[in-house]
Design an enzyme around this catalytic site. Structure first.
Site, PDB file in Angstrom:
ATOM      1  N   ASP A 138      24.244 -44.826  44.682  1.00  0.00           N
ATOM      2  CA  ASP A 138      23.126 -44.704  43.896  1.00  0.00           C
ATOM      3  C   ASP A 138      23.148 -45.852  43.127  1.00  0.00           C
ATOM      4  OD1 ASP A 138      20.210 -43.338  44.050  1.00  0.00           O
ATOM      5  OD2 ASP A 138      21.424 -41.649  42.765  1.00  0.00           O
ATOM      6  N   TYR A 140      19.900 -47.803  40.314  1.00  0.00           N
ATOM      7  CA  TYR A 140      19.121 -47.346  39.534  1.00  0.00           C
ATOM      8  C   TYR A 140      17.847 -48.162  39.569  1.00  0.00           C
ATOM      9  CZ  TYR A 140      18.284 -44.977  35.035  1.00  0.00           C
ATOM     10  OH  TYR A 140      17.610 -44.012  33.561  1.00  0.00           O
ATOM     11  N   HIS A 145      11.160 -46.262  35.645  1.00  0.00           N
ATOM     12  CA  HIS A 145      11.809 -44.781  36.131  1.00  0.00           C
ATOM     13  C   HIS A 145      12.584 -44.968  34.711  1.00  0.00           C
ATOM     14  CE1 HIS A 145      13.929 -41.170  37.098  1.00  0.00           C
ATOM     15  NE2 HIS A 145      14.949 -41.964  36.902  1.00  0.00           N
ATOM     16  N   GLU A 209      13.683 -37.041  43.760  1.00  0.00           N
ATOM     17  CA  GLU A 209      13.465 -38.640  43.749  1.00  0.00           C
ATOM     18  C   GLU A 209      13.394 -39.570  44.349  1.00  0.00           C
ATOM     19  OE1 GLU A 209      17.354 -39.432  41.791  1.00  0.00           O
ATOM     20  OE2 GLU A 209      16.709 -38.672  40.270  1.00  0.00           O
ATOM     21  N   ASP A 244      16.470 -38.112  46.740  1.00  0.00           N
ATOM     22  CA  ASP A 244      17.359 -38.551  45.911  1.00  0.00           C
ATOM     23  C   ASP A 244      17.954 -37.066  44.776  1.00  0.00           C
ATOM     24  OD1 ASP A 244      20.422 -37.959  45.664  1.00  0.00           O
ATOM     25  OD2 ASP A 244      20.019 -39.492  43.527  1.00  0.00           O
ATOM     26  N   GLN A 251      22.506 -31.465  35.207  1.00  0.00           N
ATOM     27  CA  GLN A 251      22.726 -32.877  34.696  1.00  0.00           C
ATOM     28  C   GLN A 251      23.822 -33.187  33.298  1.00  0.00           C
ATOM     29  OE1 GLN A 251      20.616 -36.582  36.462  1.00  0.00           O
ATOM     30  NE2 GLN A 251      21.579 -38.305  35.289  1.00  0.00           N
ATOM     31  N   TYR A 255      27.431 -35.255  32.132  1.00  0.00           N
ATOM     32  CA  TYR A 255      27.304 -36.214  32.673  1.00  0.00           C
ATOM     33  C   TYR A 255      28.055 -37.058  31.708  1.00  0.00           C
ATOM     34  CZ  TYR A 255      24.600 -38.576  30.014  1.00  0.00           C
ATOM     35  OH  TYR A 255      23.522 -39.512  29.192  1.00  0.00           O
ATOM     36  N   LYS A 264      23.869 -33.714  41.441  1.00  0.00           N
ATOM     37  CA  LYS A 264      23.491 -34.784  42.396  1.00  0.00           C
ATOM     38  C   LYS A 264      23.691 -34.769  43.549  1.00  0.00           C
ATOM     39  CE  LYS A 264      21.167 -37.698  39.572  1.00  0.00           C
ATOM     40  NZ  LYS A 264      19.853 -38.220  40.060  1.00  0.00           N
ATOM     41  N   THR A 371      15.351 -44.430  41.371  1.00  0.00           N
ATOM     42  CA  THR A 371      14.005 -43.873  41.369  1.00  0.00           C
ATOM     43  C   THR A 371      13.146 -44.971  41.398  1.00  0.00           C
ATOM     44  OG1 THR A 371      14.526 -41.647  40.575  1.00  0.00           O
ATOM     45  CG2 THR A 371      12.074 -41.732  40.030  1.00  0.00           C
TER      46      THR A 371
HETATM   47 CA    CA Z   1      19.069 -41.031  42.048  1.00  0.00          CA
END
Ligand code: CA
Length: 441
Positions: A138, A140, A145, A209, A244, A251, A255, A264, A371
């Protein structure tokens, strides 16, 4: 990178009449692939190509004898219960199949008689994931976003210093990627409020997402061997819509220091149809950086990528609550964004960066874009942004409001490409309904 050819000709029409409607996602210029079977049957899953509101069954088409040579080998590879074998064949085979399909499905084709019996209505099909996804990563790349989310935590300095230099990503979970239509169970997990000890229970901040999923193809680079920018596009098989799902309350507690985990990995929804990179050729756009931003490091840069490395895809998010469904109210649009405006990096740059340390990318691997929010207020690809971290709930027709998703909510993503001089093509739908969490044991 693919050039325009006869398969992109906007004047082409299909003998499948529904493919010729102006707002159809699947005209003959698109030809996306999926894995499916007749709904409710125990027929083997196999590859198919969308044309109008129908699917051309590739295994049946091979049997009907309409393909030769490289196209026939590609159609045979696509007749299996996943598209991995087709993905592994590489760009020349994908192109040969696309050309053969385009010629066989266009108006006046002699193959019509042989292929009419190989069609199945999409409404009568059930879908599987298009690939056995070996690994899911994934990224970013949605800078609006990343900025909006960063602002919630660091108002003065929303983007971390690495953002404009490194395509940020993490390794996700492949086993919980599911095909559109699969219900998504609200996850259990730890959350931390103001009390000294964390709580355990169902997530109260479940979100979506809006992403694109890039599916890897071509010959795998060996472990230890990077992929150059010049070779990266040939490692991209196609693009699907991707949601997603995220638990925004799980989170923040979990995280640090190693990144997202249970917030996730409880489910990610992929649309069944994969639009090939060749079908997207008319909708590529220049990769540019705003004035004052750093240019990419040389290993992430190439003239072809600058010229047309970006993807111009329109994206939408729609929500229908259980109450709206019961009252016969249609879904309401939450978001409209554009992937080109949202993305700070191109798909080729993601491939190159992912492999530059020597990581072997394999056919069927999935790269999530991250996202894809636009810069405007109704262009946010998550509720986290739309509701300012839950502080400003959105009002829905019928009197309901949402800060985050409720059980029974159906979230669907849609996407399409349009440009003057090209035929509009679409991605179909990527939908999932939230179902209640398991009871705490
Ligand atoms: Ca994602």
């Amino acid at each position: 990178m693919y050039r325009l050819n006869e398969t992109h000709d906007p004047a082409l029409r299909s003998w499948v009449a529904s493919a010729n409607q102006a707002d159809c996602d699947f005209p003959i210029q698109n030809l996306p692939l999926a894995v499916l079977r007749r709904r409710g049957s125990n027929e083997p899953l196999r590859g198919g190509v969308a044309i109008g509101d129908q699917v051309l069954d590739l295994a049946a088409a091979v049997q009907a004898g309409v393909f030769q040579g490289q196209a026939k080998a590609a159609a045979q590879a696509a007749s299996a219960d996943s598209l991995n074998a087709l993905m592994a064949l590489g760009a020349a085979s994908w192109s040969a199949l696309r050309l053969a399909l385009s010629r066989a499905l266009r108006e006046g084709a002699v193959a019509r008689t042989a292929l009419e019996g190989c069609l199945l209505a999409q409404a009568d099909a059930e879908y599987a994931l298009p690939a056995r996804i070996g690994d899911y990563t994934d990224f970013y790349i949605g800078i609006h976003h990343a900025t909006a989310v960063g602002k919630l935590f660091r108002p003065d300095n929303p983007l971390l210093p690495n953002y404009k230099w490194v395509p940020i990503g993490y390794h996700g979970r492949a086993s919980s990627v599911v095909v559109s239509g699969t219900p998504i169970r609200r996850p259990l997990g730890q959350t931390k409020g103001s009390a000294e000890t964390p709580d355990f229970g169902a997530s109260q901040r479940m979100d979506y997402e809006l992403e694109l999923g890039f599916l890897i193809g071509g010959a795998a680079n060996a472990l230890g061997e990077p992929v150059a920018m010049a070779d990266a596009e040939a490692r991209l098989f196609g693009v699907a819509l991707f949601n997603d799902w995220s638990a925004r309350d799980i989170q923040p507690w979990e995280y640090q220091p190693l990144g997202p985990f249970l917030s996730k990995n409880f489910g990610s929804t992929l649309s069944p149809w994969v639009v090939t990179m060749e079908a997207l050729a008319p909708f590529r756009a220049a990769f540019t950086r705003p004035a004052g931003d750093p240019q990419p490091l040389p290993y992430l840069d190439s003239p072809a990528n600058r010229e047309r490395g970006a993807l111009d895809v329109q994206l939408e998010v729609w929500l229908q609550t259980e109450k709206m469904r019961a009252a016969g109210q249609p879904a309401v649009q939450l978001t409209r964004a554009n992937a080109r405006e949202a993305a700070y990096w191109t798909p080729a740059q993601l491939v190159v960066h992912h492999a530059v340390g020597g990581c072997n990318l394999q056919p069927g691997d999935l790269l999530g874009s991250g996202t894809l929010s636009g810069p405007g207020p109704n262009q946010s690809g998550s509720l986290l942004e739309l509701t300012q971290g839950g502080k400003q709930p959105i009002q829905l027709p019928g009197g309901e409001q949402r800060s985050f998703l409720a059980d029974g909510d159906t979230l669907s993503l849609r996407g399409w490409c349009e440009r003057e001089g090209a035929r509009r093509i679409g991605f179909g739908e990527c939908a999932g309904t939230v179902i209640a969490a398991r009871a705490i044991i």
